[in-house]
Design an enzyme around this catalytic site. Structure first.
Site, PDB file in Angstrom:
ATOM      1  N   HIS A  27      -1.672  -7.579  -6.338  1.00  0.00           N
ATOM      2  CA  HIS A  27      -0.555  -6.675  -6.662  1.00  0.00           C
ATOM      3  C   HIS A  27      -0.593  -5.368  -5.894  1.00  0.00           C
ATOM      4  O   HIS A  27       0.290  -4.530  -6.061  1.00  0.00           O
ATOM      5  CB  HIS A  27      -0.567  -6.346  -8.161  1.00  0.00           C
ATOM      6  CG  HIS A  27      -0.565  -7.560  -9.036  1.00  0.00           C
ATOM      7  ND1 HIS A  27      -1.712  -8.141  -9.508  1.00  0.00           N
ATOM      8  CD2 HIS A  27       0.469  -8.301  -9.523  1.00  0.00           C
ATOM      9  CE1 HIS A  27      -1.404  -9.193 -10.245  1.00  0.00           C
ATOM     10  NE2 HIS A  27      -0.095  -9.322 -10.262  1.00  0.00           N
ATOM     11  N   GLN A  66     -12.225  -8.491  -8.104  1.00  0.00           N
ATOM     12  CA  GLN A  66     -13.510  -7.933  -8.542  1.00  0.00           C
ATOM     13  C   GLN A  66     -14.679  -8.905  -8.340  1.00  0.00           C
ATOM     14  O   GLN A  66     -15.782  -8.512  -7.962  1.00  0.00           O
ATOM     15  CB  GLN A  66     -13.393  -7.529 -10.025  1.00  0.00           C
ATOM     16  CG  GLN A  66     -14.620  -6.786 -10.520  1.00  0.00           C
ATOM     17  CD  GLN A  66     -14.463  -6.310 -11.954  1.00  0.00           C
ATOM     18  OE1 GLN A  66     -13.354  -6.052 -12.414  1.00  0.00           O
ATOM     19  NE2 GLN A  66     -15.565  -6.208 -12.664  1.00  0.00           N
ATOM     20  N   HIS A  85      -8.297  -2.544 -14.300  1.00  0.00           N
ATOM     21  CA  HIS A  85      -7.333  -3.065 -13.327  1.00  0.00           C
ATOM     22  C   HIS A  85      -5.935  -2.578 -13.701  1.00  0.00           C
ATOM     23  O   HIS A  85      -5.424  -2.941 -14.765  1.00  0.00           O
ATOM     24  CB  HIS A  85      -7.359  -4.600 -13.328  1.00  0.00           C
ATOM     25  CG  HIS A  85      -8.646  -5.170 -12.792  1.00  0.00           C
ATOM     26  ND1 HIS A  85      -8.703  -5.872 -11.616  1.00  0.00           N
ATOM     27  CD2 HIS A  85      -9.904  -5.099 -13.258  1.00  0.00           C
ATOM     28  CE1 HIS A  85      -9.952  -6.231 -11.385  1.00  0.00           C
ATOM     29  NE2 HIS A  85     -10.713  -5.777 -12.368  1.00  0.00           N
ATOM     30  N   CYS A 134      -3.237  -3.488 -12.541  1.00  0.00           N
ATOM     31  CA  CYS A 134      -2.257  -4.581 -12.643  1.00  0.00           C
ATOM     32  C   CYS A 134      -2.269  -5.205 -14.037  1.00  0.00           C
ATOM     33  O   CYS A 134      -1.301  -5.852 -14.433  1.00  0.00           O
ATOM     34  CB  CYS A 134      -2.467  -5.638 -11.558  1.00  0.00           C
ATOM     35  SG  CYS A 134      -4.052  -6.459 -11.602  1.00  0.00           S
TER      36      CYS A 134
HETATM   37 ZN   LIG Z   1      -3.784  -7.550  -9.543  1.00  0.00          ZN
END
Ligand SMILES: [Zn+2]
Length: 195
Positions: free
Chosen positions: A83, A121, A149, A151
């Protein structure tokens, strides 16, 4: 790195994105935005232009130490490759030497180089462990990453403050229960709980 050609192309793309979002790139507040975004994108992906192994190999020293070396709470910032939204986290990196140690400041530098690329990650965790294994050839290496995160928080499931933990264990950290326990106990001692 950001040469003039790349800068101009990035600025054009960002102007186009602003247009598609319904904005007017010519309005005062946005006039210099494409230039700023191009520069900041270049910085937060600058890890593509550096080799983490060179950083480690530049500062290897002979040592008879065979106790665990642990660097905790290394802050890092990355971008998720799905993203392009930020991943904000902390890395805990440990190894047990096998005749060689590395200059301590090189480990956070190496983390930054891998983090300043588009990442997931799990892969970031593996890459850190792999680089240490290849350059220092230790008895074992342990890497734990804890991250938020954007996202997951700003879009999609909207799970604010959820923390993802990943680990990579190699050599003695994998084989020996006591070593693994010592590593996780040391990470958990005086843990910083928010970031
Ligand atoms: Zn993402």
């Amino acid at each position: 790195m950001l040469n003039t050609d790349k800068q101009i192309k990035l600025e054009e793309c960002i102007r186009e994105i602003l247009n598609l979002l319904g904005e007017n790139p010519a309005r005062n507040g946005l006039l210099h935005t494409p230039k700023r975004v191009a520069k900041s994108l270049d910085f937060i992906t600058s890890g593509y232009y550096e080799d983490p192994k060179n950083v480690l190999n530049d500062a290897l020293f002979e040592s008879t130490n065979n106790e665990m070396v642990l660097i905790k709470n290394i802050e890092f910032y990355s971008l998720c490759e799905h993203h392009l939204l930020p991943i904000i986290g902390r890395a805990h990196v440990a190894y047990i030497p096998n005749g060689k140690v590395v200059g301590l400041s090189k480990i956070p530098r190496m983390v930054d180089i891998f983090a300043r690329r588009l990442q997931i990650q799990e892969q970031l965790t593996e890459q850190i462990a792999q680089a240490i294994e290849e350059c220092i050839n230790p008895q074992g290496v342990g890497v734990v990453l804890e991250a938020r995160h954007m996202c997951m928080e700003m879009r999609g499931v909207g799970k604010i403050n959820s923390i993802t933990t990943t680990s990579a264990l190699r050599g003695i950290f994998l084989k020996k229960h006591e070593t693994r326990k010592e590593f996780f106990d040391l990470i958990n001692a005086s843990k910083v709980n928010s970031f």
